[in-house]
Design a protein around this motif. Structure first.
Motif, mmCIF file in Angstrom:
data_model
loop_
_atom_site.group_PDB
_atom_site.id
_atom_site.type_symbol
_atom_site.label_atom_id
_atom_site.label_comp_id
_atom_site.label_asym_id
_atom_site.label_seq_id
_atom_site.Cartn_x
_atom_site.Cartn_y
_atom_site.Cartn_z
ATOM 1 N N VAL A 8 0.835 -1.202 0.000
ATOM 2 C CA VAL A 8 0.000 0.000 0.000
ATOM 3 C C VAL A 8 0.865 1.245 0.000
ATOM 4 C CG1 VAL A 8 -1.749 1.281 1.285
ATOM 5 C CG2 VAL A 8 -1.866 -1.193 1.187
ATOM 6 N N ARG A 9 1.852 1.274 0.891
ATOM 7 C CA ARG A 9 2.728 2.438 0.995
ATOM 8 C C ARG A 9 3.528 2.632 -0.285
ATOM 9 N NH1 ARG A 9 5.880 2.231 6.189
ATOM 10 N NH2 ARG A 9 3.901 2.948 7.014
ATOM 11 N N ARG A 10 4.022 1.536 -0.847
ATOM 12 C CA ARG A 10 4.811 1.630 -2.077
ATOM 13 C C ARG A 10 3.966 2.214 -3.209
ATOM 14 N NH1 ARG A 10 6.137 -3.485 -2.865
ATOM 15 N NH2 ARG A 10 7.607 -3.411 -1.145
ATOM 16 N N ARG A 11 2.703 1.778 -3.283
ATOM 17 C CA ARG A 11 1.814 2.300 -4.330
ATOM 18 C C ARG A 11 1.557 3.792 -4.152
ATOM 19 N NH1 ARG A 11 -2.483 -2.562 -4.427
ATOM 20 N NH2 ARG A 11 -1.311 -3.995 -5.715
ATOM 21 N N LYS A 12 1.335 4.199 -2.902
ATOM 22 C CA LYS A 12 1.105 5.622 -2.639
ATOM 23 C C LYS A 12 2.338 6.454 -3.004
ATOM 24 C CE LYS A 12 -2.403 5.622 0.968
ATOM 25 N NZ LYS A 12 -2.737 6.016 2.339
ATOM 26 N N HIS A 13 3.504 5.938 -2.618
ATOM 27 C CA HIS A 13 4.742 6.646 -2.909
ATOM 28 C C HIS A 13 4.978 6.740 -4.413
ATOM 29 C CE1 HIS A 13 6.824 6.108 1.306
ATOM 30 N NE2 HIS A 13 5.636 6.699 1.368
#
Length: 116
Positions: A8-13
């Motif tokens: 999730v965090r990687r996608r947001k970043h």
């Protein structure tokens, strides 16, 4: 059970960094600064969409005024004459006519003069 936010965090970043592509310095590749730069850019783009509309209207009025003065009228009297003559053309069309179709604009000016 512990849940990690890796995907999730990687996608947001990735989403933020894609939006910050082409920004100079750390604003283009450091997530914290990229996020701030993208937020600022979005605010500017929202504001400047309104500014662009304002500037285009100013340009149209300048062109209509120039065309009206070539036909012996001011902008305000020309627009008032058109309104009284019942000619409902917007400023964008009138500016285009003043620029590209001088004889058609002259006929409009004559009908505006007659209506006054």
């Amino acid at each position: 059970m512990r849940v990690k936010t890796g995907i999730v965090r990687r996608r947001k970043h990735k989403k933020v960094l894609k939006a910050a592509k082409g920004f100079r310095g750390a604003s283009g590749d450091v997530i914290k600064q990229a996020k701030q730069a993208v937020m600022r850019a979005m605010a500017y783009s929202t504001r400047d969409r309104k500014v662009n509309k304002r500037k285009m209207r100013q340009l149209w009025i300048i062109r209509i005024n120039a065309g009206a003065r070539l036909n012996g009228m001011t902008y305000s009297t020309f627009m008032n004459g058109l309104k009284k003559a019942g000619i409902l053309l917007d400023r964008k069309v009138l500016a285009d006519m003043a620029l590209n179709n001088a004889e058609g604009f002259a006929k409009l000016a004559e009908s505006a003069k007659a209506a006054l």
